[in-house]
Design a protein around this motif. Structure first.
Motif, short mmCIF file in Angstrom:
data_model
loop_
_atom_site.label_atom_id
_atom_site.label_comp_id
_atom_site.label_asym_id
_atom_site.label_seq_id
_atom_site.Cartn_x
_atom_site.Cartn_y
_atom_site.Cartn_z
N LEU A 115 0.89 -1.16 0.00
CA LEU A 115 0.00 0.00 0.00
C LEU A 115 0.93 1.21 0.00
O LEU A 115 1.46 1.62 1.05
CB LEU A 115 -0.91 0.03 1.22
CG LEU A 115 -1.85 1.24 1.24
CD1 LEU A 115 -2.85 1.18 0.08
CD2 LEU A 115 -2.60 1.33 2.56
N SER A 118 -1.75 5.62 1.39
CA SER A 118 -3.05 5.40 2.03
C SER A 118 -3.97 6.60 1.88
O SER A 118 -5.18 6.49 1.98
CB SER A 118 -2.86 5.08 3.52
OG SER A 118 -2.44 6.23 4.23
N ARG A 119 -3.36 7.77 1.60
CA ARG A 119 -4.12 9.01 1.38
C ARG A 119 -3.24 9.99 0.63
O ARG A 119 -2.03 9.79 0.49
CB ARG A 119 -4.58 9.61 2.71
CG ARG A 119 -3.47 9.90 3.70
CD ARG A 119 -4.02 10.46 5.00
NE ARG A 119 -3.00 10.64 6.00
CZ ARG A 119 -2.17 11.68 6.07
NH1 ARG A 119 -2.23 12.65 5.16
NH2 ARG A 119 -1.28 11.78 7.04
N GLU A 127 0.79 3.64 5.32
CA GLU A 127 1.36 2.73 4.32
C GLU A 127 1.75 1.40 4.96
O GLU A 127 2.00 1.34 6.16
CB GLU A 127 2.61 3.38 3.69
CG GLU A 127 2.38 4.77 3.14
CD GLU A 127 3.67 5.57 3.02
OE1 GLU A 127 3.72 6.49 2.19
OE2 GLU A 127 4.62 5.27 3.77
N TYR A 184 -5.41 1.66 9.81
CA TYR A 184 -6.77 1.25 9.41
C TYR A 184 -7.09 -0.18 9.87
O TYR A 184 -7.70 -0.96 9.16
CB TYR A 184 -6.94 1.38 7.89
CG TYR A 184 -6.72 2.79 7.39
CD1 TYR A 184 -7.75 3.74 7.41
CD2 TYR A 184 -5.47 3.19 6.93
CE1 TYR A 184 -7.53 5.05 6.96
CE2 TYR A 184 -5.24 4.49 6.49
CZ TYR A 184 -6.26 5.41 6.51
OH TYR A 184 -6.04 6.72 6.08
N THR A 228 -4.98 6.13 -4.23
CA THR A 228 -4.78 6.23 -2.79
C THR A 228 -5.73 5.28 -2.06
O THR A 228 -6.91 5.13 -2.45
CB THR A 228 -5.03 7.67 -2.30
OG1 THR A 228 -6.35 8.08 -2.66
CG2 THR A 228 -4.02 8.63 -2.90
N GLY A 229 -5.21 4.62 -1.04
CA GLY A 229 -6.02 3.71 -0.24
C GLY A 229 -6.23 2.35 -0.87
O GLY A 229 -6.96 1.52 -0.31
N ARG A 230 -5.61 2.10 -2.03
CA ARG A 230 -5.79 0.82 -2.72
C ARG A 230 -4.43 0.16 -2.91
O ARG A 230 -3.52 0.75 -3.51
CB ARG A 230 -6.47 1.05 -4.07
CG ARG A 230 -6.92 -0.23 -4.76
CD ARG A 230 -7.71 0.10 -6.01
NE ARG A 230 -8.22 -1.11 -6.64
CZ ARG A 230 -8.89 -1.11 -7.80
NH1 ARG A 230 -9.13 0.03 -8.45
NH2 ARG A 230 -9.32 -2.24 -8.33
N SER A 231 -4.29 -1.06 -2.41
CA SER A 231 -3.00 -1.73 -2.45
C SER A 231 -2.74 -2.36 -3.81
O SER A 231 -3.64 -2.56 -4.62
CB SER A 231 -2.91 -2.80 -1.36
OG SER A 231 -3.75 -3.90 -1.66
N ASP A 255 -12.68 -4.47 -0.06
CA ASP A 255 -12.87 -3.34 0.85
C ASP A 255 -12.59 -3.81 2.28
O ASP A 255 -13.22 -4.76 2.76
CB ASP A 255 -14.30 -2.81 0.76
CG ASP A 255 -14.61 -2.18 -0.58
OD1 ASP A 255 -13.72 -1.50 -1.14
OD2 ASP A 255 -15.72 -2.40 -1.11
N GLN A 260 -10.40 2.24 2.07
CA GLN A 260 -9.22 1.38 2.00
C GLN A 260 -9.56 0.04 1.36
O GLN A 260 -10.56 -0.60 1.72
CB GLN A 260 -8.64 1.14 3.40
CG GLN A 260 -8.21 2.39 4.13
CD GLN A 260 -7.00 3.05 3.48
OE1 GLN A 260 -5.99 2.41 3.23
NE2 GLN A 260 -7.11 4.36 3.22
N ARG A 261 -8.71 -0.39 0.43
CA ARG A 261 -8.85 -1.70 -0.19
C ARG A 261 -7.52 -2.45 -0.08
O ARG A 261 -6.45 -1.86 -0.24
CB ARG A 261 -9.24 -1.57 -1.68
CG ARG A 261 -10.66 -1.14 -1.91
CD ARG A 261 -10.98 -1.12 -3.41
NE ARG A 261 -12.37 -0.84 -3.66
CZ ARG A 261 -12.92 -0.80 -4.87
NH1 ARG A 261 -12.18 -1.03 -5.94
NH2 ARG A 261 -14.21 -0.52 -5.00
#
Length: 274
Positions: A115, A118-119, A127, A184, A228-231, A255, A260-261
């Motif tokens: 990740l 993350s934002r 991260e 998260y 962002t927020g998606r690995s 999800d 976040q994913r």
């Protein structure tokens, strides 16, 4: 007349002698009879000497019984052999750990999910990196370090300080922070860099080491489709030999938290190899 008197005397004498002999024989027979070995009451009932009266047998029991033990309070017995330690199962048994022989070597651990952001913006402390064991035996990973170079500055280094055992094909995550509010809510085995912006959005290198041994290293490029927020994950059904081909990696779909994913400390089976 004297003769009849003598006959009468002889008959009486014979009767007395016969009676005495019978008495003596009865006494002798009684003396020869087997004696009862039971201690009787002062005034025993007739049934006391009756050998036909059934007696209920009582089992022999210890004064104290350990419910979690062998017979008669012997020491507790584990459910399974546990020569190498073992972990408890929900039913109270033990799972035997069969450890890999020798020290950690290159390829024993590999990076399988990232990740990177993350934002948006600076100061990103959400991260993380997922690392997976490739072995079919348990690994002792105490002392393992995961590094990110931070350009020309000293690298960020996260170290496994605890006596941590990794299950066959097991995973652990290295995150910016151990705080669930920042990472998260990652569950499972997690260690931390305790820093922000460790993973660079425009490409970076991650190295997994055991002392001076480099176990794995990956250098990821700048991705034009980074979200962002998606690995970014290496699919579970891909062959390990193609892990360096970034076209085989995929943005994840699971999800796991608001915005976040990803699948940290879980199989990357929400993406497919192609």
């Amino acid at each position: 007349m004297a003769f009849p008197g003598r006959i009468t005397l002889s008959l009486r004498t014979g009767f007395v002698l016969f009676t005495g002999a019978a008495f003596l024989l009865a006494c002798a027979a009684d003396a020869a009879a087997p004696k009862k070995r039971k201690k009787s009451p002062v005034d025993p009932p007739d049934s006391w000497y009756d050998d036909e009266v059934p007696v209920e047998e009582q089992p022999i029991e210890p004064a104290y019984v350990n419910e979690d033990s062998g017979a008669f309070g012997a020491s507790s017995r584990p459910a399974k052999n546990d020569k190498d330690g073992g972990t408890a199962t929900p039913d109270g048994g033990l799972v035997t750990k069969i450890f890999c022989q020798g020290p950690l070597a290159a390829g024993d651990l590999v990076v399988t999910e990232l990740l990177i952001a993350s934002r948006a913006g600076s100061g990103d402390d959400g991260e993380w990196v997922e690392i997976t064991s490739t072995r079919d035996c348990w690994l002792r990973i105490q002392g393992v370090t995961v590094e990110s170079p931070r350009g020309q500055a000293a690298p960020n280094v996260a170290k496994v300080e605890a006596d941590l055992d990794l299950a066959p094909k097991g995973t652990f995550v290295v995150a910016d922070s151990l705080d669930p509010a920042k990472n998260y809510g990652i569950t499972g085995k997690v260690i931390a860099w305790n820093a922000a912006d460790v993973l660079k959005n425009d490409g970076d290198t991650i190295a997994v080491k055991s002392g001076e041994t480099v176990i794995d290293t990956v250098t990821y490029p700048t991705f034009n489709n980074l979200e962002t927020g998606r690995s970014l994950a290496f699919p579970s059904d891909c062959a390990p030999a193609v892990r360096t081909d970034w076209k085989r990696w995929s943005l994840t779909f699971t999800d796991r938290a608001p915005g976040q994913r990803g699948t940290p400390n879980a199989a990357n089976d929400d993406v497919a190899c192609f």
